[in-house]
Each structure stands twice: as C-alpha cells, then as structure tokens.
Design a protein around this motif. Structure first.
Motif, PDB file in Angstrom:
ATOM      1  N   ILE B  64       0.860  -1.181   0.000  1.00 53.85           N
ATOM      2  CA  ILE B  64       0.000   0.000   0.000  1.00 53.85           C
ATOM      3  C   ILE B  64       0.893   1.226   0.000  1.00 53.85           C
ATOM      4  N   THR B  65       0.639   2.148  -0.932  1.00 57.08           N
ATOM      5  CA  THR B  65       1.462   3.359  -0.993  1.00 57.08           C
ATOM      6  C   THR B  65       1.267   4.196   0.268  1.00 57.08           C
ATOM      7  N   GLU B  66       2.228   5.070   0.504  1.00 55.39           N
ATOM      8  CA  GLU B  66       2.191   5.854   1.737  1.00 55.39           C
ATOM      9  C   GLU B  66       0.944   6.740   1.815  1.00 55.39           C
ATOM     10  N   ASP B  67       0.517   7.269   0.673  1.00 55.85           N
ATOM     11  CA  ASP B  67      -0.692   8.110   0.667  1.00 55.85           C
ATOM     12  C   ASP B  67      -1.965   7.265   0.603  1.00 55.85           C
ATOM     13  N   ARG B  68      -1.828   5.964   0.524  1.00 57.20           N
ATOM     14  CA  ARG B  68      -2.925   4.989   0.517  1.00 57.20           C
ATOM     15  C   ARG B  68      -3.837   5.115  -0.701  1.00 57.20           C
ATOM     16  N   LYS B  69      -3.406   5.810  -1.721  1.00 62.78           N
ATOM     17  CA  LYS B  69      -4.271   5.992  -2.883  1.00 62.78           C
ATOM     18  C   LYS B  69      -4.140   4.860  -3.897  1.00 62.78           C
ATOM     19  N   SER B  70      -3.216   3.985  -3.685  1.00 63.26           N
ATOM     20  CA  SER B  70      -3.106   2.838  -4.570  1.00 63.26           C
ATOM     21  C   SER B  70      -2.435   1.677  -3.833  1.00 63.26           C
ATOM     22  N   SER B  71      -2.592   0.503  -4.399  1.00 67.86           N
ATOM     23  CA  SER B  71      -1.977  -0.679  -3.798  1.00 67.86           C
ATOM     24  C   SER B  71      -1.646  -1.680  -4.902  1.00 67.86           C
ATOM     25  N   THR B  72      -0.795  -2.633  -4.548  1.00 66.21           N
ATOM     26  CA  THR B  72      -0.414  -3.690  -5.478  1.00 66.21           C
ATOM     27  C   THR B  72      -0.466  -5.027  -4.771  1.00 66.21           C
ATOM     28  N   LEU B  73      -1.130  -5.963  -5.390  1.00 63.35           N
ATOM     29  CA  LEU B  73      -1.132  -7.338  -4.901  1.00 63.35           C
ATOM     30  C   LEU B  73      -0.042  -8.093  -5.643  1.00 63.35           C
ATOM     31  N   ILE B  74       0.799  -8.781  -4.904  1.00 68.98           N
ATOM     32  CA  ILE B  74       1.888  -9.524  -5.514  1.00 68.98           C
ATOM     33  C   ILE B  74       1.733 -11.015  -5.224  1.00 68.98           C
ATOM     34  N   LEU B  75       1.627 -11.790  -6.308  1.00 69.37           N
ATOM     35  CA  LEU B  75       1.695 -13.249  -6.189  1.00 69.37           C
ATOM     36  C   LEU B  75       3.120 -13.618  -6.563  1.00 69.37           C
ATOM     37  N   PRO B  76       3.944 -14.052  -5.629  1.00 68.30           N
ATOM     38  CA  PRO B  76       5.389 -14.137  -5.879  1.00 68.30           C
ATOM     39  C   PRO B  76       5.794 -15.143  -6.960  1.00 68.30           C
ATOM     40  N   HIS B  77       5.117 -16.249  -7.064  1.00 71.16           N
ATOM     41  CA  HIS B  77       5.449 -17.273  -8.056  1.00 71.16           C
ATOM     42  C   HIS B  77       4.146 -17.813  -8.631  1.00 71.16           C
ATOM     43  N   ALA B  78       3.647 -17.149  -9.653  1.00 70.03           N
ATOM     44  CA  ALA B  78       2.324 -17.492 -10.170  1.00 70.03           C
ATOM     45  C   ALA B  78       2.319 -18.899 -10.778  1.00 70.03           C
ATOM     46  N   THR B  79       1.221 -19.605 -10.532  1.00 70.00           N
ATOM     47  CA  THR B  79       1.001 -20.912 -11.137  1.00 70.00           C
ATOM     48  C   THR B  79      -0.261 -20.862 -11.991  1.00 70.00           C
ATOM     49  N   LEU B  80      -0.465 -21.897 -12.780  1.00 67.51           N
ATOM     50  CA  LEU B  80      -1.642 -21.928 -13.641  1.00 67.51           C
ATOM     51  C   LEU B  80      -2.929 -21.862 -12.822  1.00 67.51           C
ATOM     52  N   ARG B  81      -2.880 -22.375 -11.589  1.00 70.16           N
ATOM     53  CA  ARG B  81      -4.072 -22.359 -10.729  1.00 70.16           C
ATOM     54  C   ARG B  81      -4.384 -20.965 -10.190  1.00 70.16           C
ATOM     55  N   ASP B  82      -3.482 -20.016 -10.417  1.00 69.48           N
ATOM     56  CA  ASP B  82      -3.755 -18.639  -9.999  1.00 69.48           C
ATOM     57  C   ASP B  82      -4.563 -17.877 -11.041  1.00 69.48           C
ATOM     58  N   THR B  83      -4.856 -18.496 -12.160  1.00 72.05           N
ATOM     59  CA  THR B  83      -5.701 -17.856 -13.169  1.00 72.05           C
ATOM     60  C   THR B  83      -7.095 -17.644 -12.587  1.00 72.05           C
ATOM     61  N   ALA B  84      -7.519 -16.367 -12.523  1.00 78.22           N
ATOM     62  CA  ALA B  84      -8.780 -16.034 -11.860  1.00 78.22           C
ATOM     63  C   ALA B  84      -9.071 -14.558 -12.090  1.00 78.22           C
ATOM     64  N   VAL B  85     -10.225 -14.114 -11.618  1.00 75.37           N
ATOM     65  CA  VAL B  85     -10.533 -12.690 -11.565  1.00 75.37           C
ATOM     66  C   VAL B  85     -10.167 -12.195 -10.170  1.00 75.37           C
ATOM     67  N   TYR B  86      -9.371 -11.141 -10.112  1.00 70.92           N
ATOM     68  CA  TYR B  86      -8.895 -10.599  -8.845  1.00 70.92           C
ATOM     69  C   TYR B  86      -9.609  -9.279  -8.566  1.00 70.92           C
ATOM     70  N   TYR B  87     -10.182  -9.187  -7.386  1.00 71.15           N
ATOM     71  CA  TYR B  87     -10.953  -8.017  -6.996  1.00 71.15           C
ATOM     72  C   TYR B  87     -10.238  -7.247  -5.890  1.00 71.15           C
ATOM     73  N   CYS B  88     -10.109  -5.964  -6.104  1.00 63.66           N
ATOM     74  CA  CYS B  88      -9.595  -5.051  -5.086  1.00 63.66           C
ATOM     75  C   CYS B  88     -10.793  -4.279  -4.536  1.00 63.66           C
ATOM     76  N   ILE B  89     -10.954  -4.283  -3.228  1.00 70.79           N
ATOM     77  CA  ILE B  89     -12.140  -3.690  -2.602  1.00 70.79           C
ATOM     78  C   ILE B  89     -11.686  -2.850  -1.423  1.00 70.79           C
ATOM     79  N   VAL B  90     -12.301  -1.678  -1.263  1.00 68.49           N
ATOM     80  CA  VAL B  90     -12.054  -0.898  -0.051  1.00 68.49           C
ATOM     81  C   VAL B  90     -13.333  -0.872   0.770  1.00 68.49           C
ATOM     82  N   ARG B  91     -13.200  -0.955   2.067  1.00 68.19           N
ATOM     83  CA  ARG B  91     -14.361  -1.069   2.936  1.00 68.19           C
ATOM     84  C   ARG B  91     -14.022  -0.657   4.348  1.00 68.19           C
ATOM     85  N   VAL B  92     -14.987  -0.005   5.001  1.00 73.34           N
ATOM     86  CA  VAL B  92     -14.779   0.333   6.402  1.00 73.34           C
ATOM     87  C   VAL B  92     -14.890  -0.933   7.233  1.00 73.34           C
TER      88      VAL B  92
END
Lengths: 114, 114
Positions: B64-92
């Motif tokens: 998460i960036t210091e200003d919290r305006k963006s973020s990055t999800l890192i999958l360190p060693h992707a496999t074929l089973r990681d094929t999917a739709v990835y959702y980023c959600i913000v919530r209280v």
C-alpha cells in the motif's frame, strides 16, 4: 475442516415455486451474508445478519427472505415474487463487530428457474 | 464506500511474480483494502487485506502506498491455478452502523500462461 457449506451446488425450479438455499458455517462467525452474482457482474448484497435472531435487508432484498435461528445457519428463500431469480447465489460469513475482518465465502449455489 | 480502479486483464508467465495494481484515490482513513479472487463458477476466495502497512501471508503480499491511494497485490510465483478474476475492494471495518458488505467491481482477469 472449518468452512462454509452451501447446498445444493445446482438447483432447478419451475417459475412460481419458492426455493430455499442452505448455508451453514462452523467458523463460529457472528455475521453472515447472502450475495447474488449475475453473469459478468460483481456481487450484490441481498440480506445480512450480524447476530442470531436479527437480520437486515441489503441492496436487493425484494423477493427474498431469510432466517437466523442458529448462529451456524442462514438459509435464503427465493420466493415467487423475485422477478429474475436465475443467478449464482453466494453465502459468506465473518467475525463480528471489530476491526477489518475478512469475509469467507461458500462455494455457491447456481439457481436456474424456468 | 470508495471505488477502485483495476486494469481489466493481465497476463503473467508461470513461475514469475504477478503484480496486480489497484487505484483507490478516494479512500478514507478508516477504510481497509481487501483483495479477493474468484475462479470460474466458485465462491470468491479471500487473499489478504491491510489498512496502512504492507502485509504478507502465505498466498500473497500487499503493498500500500504511503498516501494509501493505490496498492499492489503480488503473487510471488504465479502458477496456472492462480488464473482467476482478482478483486480489489475498499471497505470500512464492520460495525453496528454499517452492513460490512463488500462491493465487488469488475476486477482484473489474470491469465497465467505456461
């Protein structure tokens, strides 16, 4: 194993019939949710319950009903009043009212009404 | 809830790191960043969440960036089973005054290729 179970995985009904979808969790979670997902769409909240014997309408509650008689169970009834009931239904649960708690989802029930 | 912006699709080579970006420029101070993924016809799977600090678990890392305006999800060693739709959600955080619902957008379809 702890988790959320939904049954059945596939369900077929005739138009005009009520149908009840099962959701059970053994995670000791207080809060439970029902979402609906249509093809290519995100999830929409139908009903949620933060505690036993209490539940609240979500964004699209019309045509649906729920009960929360036990902490572990949160069944959803799709009534004949729901105009477009064919969808993928997802149940989720989370810990109660503290902090940033994640929601865990069941495998879903795909309902087809013809 | 604040909205998020994600690229509609990304490719990644098997064994390489997959870096999925998310913009949430209107995030409030009390909103968490959650990541879920959904493999076709299954319920969404929780991956990770955070408020301010970077987080790591057995599945992924969240930067998460210091200003919290963006973020990055890192999958360190992707496999074929990681094929999917990835959702980023913000919530209280779930409380007695909110539903705790998750608002799923369109997400990023990650295709891991051999």
């Amino acid at each position: 194993d702890g988790g959320i179970t939904q049954s059945p995985k596939y369900l077929f009904r005739k138009e005009g019939q009520n149908v009840t979808l099962s959701c059970e969790q053994n995670l000791n979670h207080d809060a439970m949710y029902w979402y609906r997902q249509d093809p290519g769409q995100g999830l929409r909240l139908i009903y949620y319950s933060q505690i036993v014997n209490d539940f609240q309408k979500g964004d699209i509650a019309e045509g649906y009903s729920v009960s929360r008689e036990k902490k572990e169970s949160f069944p959803l009834t799709v009534t004949s009043a729901q105009k477009n009931p064919t969808a993928f239904y997802l149940c989720a649960s989370s810990h109660g009212l503290a902090g940033g708690r994640e929601q865990y989802f069941g495998p879903g029930t795909r309902l087809t009404v013809t | 809830d604040a909205k998020t912006t994600q690229p509609p699709s990304m490719d990644c080579a098997e064994g390489r790191a997959a870096n999925l970006p998310c913009n949430h420029s209107t995030i409030s101070g009390n909103e968490y960043v959650y990541w879920y993924r959904q493999i076709h016809s299954q319920g969404p799977q929780y991956i990770i969440h955070g408020l301010k600090n970077n987080e790591t678990n057995e599945m992924a890392s969240l930067i998460i960036t210091e200003d919290r305006k963006s973020s990055t999800l890192i999958l360190p060693h992707a496999t074929l089973r990681d094929t999917a739709v990835y959702y980023c959600i913000v919530r209280v955080a779930l409380s007695s005054s909110n539903t705790g619902k998750l608002i799923f957008g369109q997400g990023t379809t990650l295709q891991v290729k051999p």
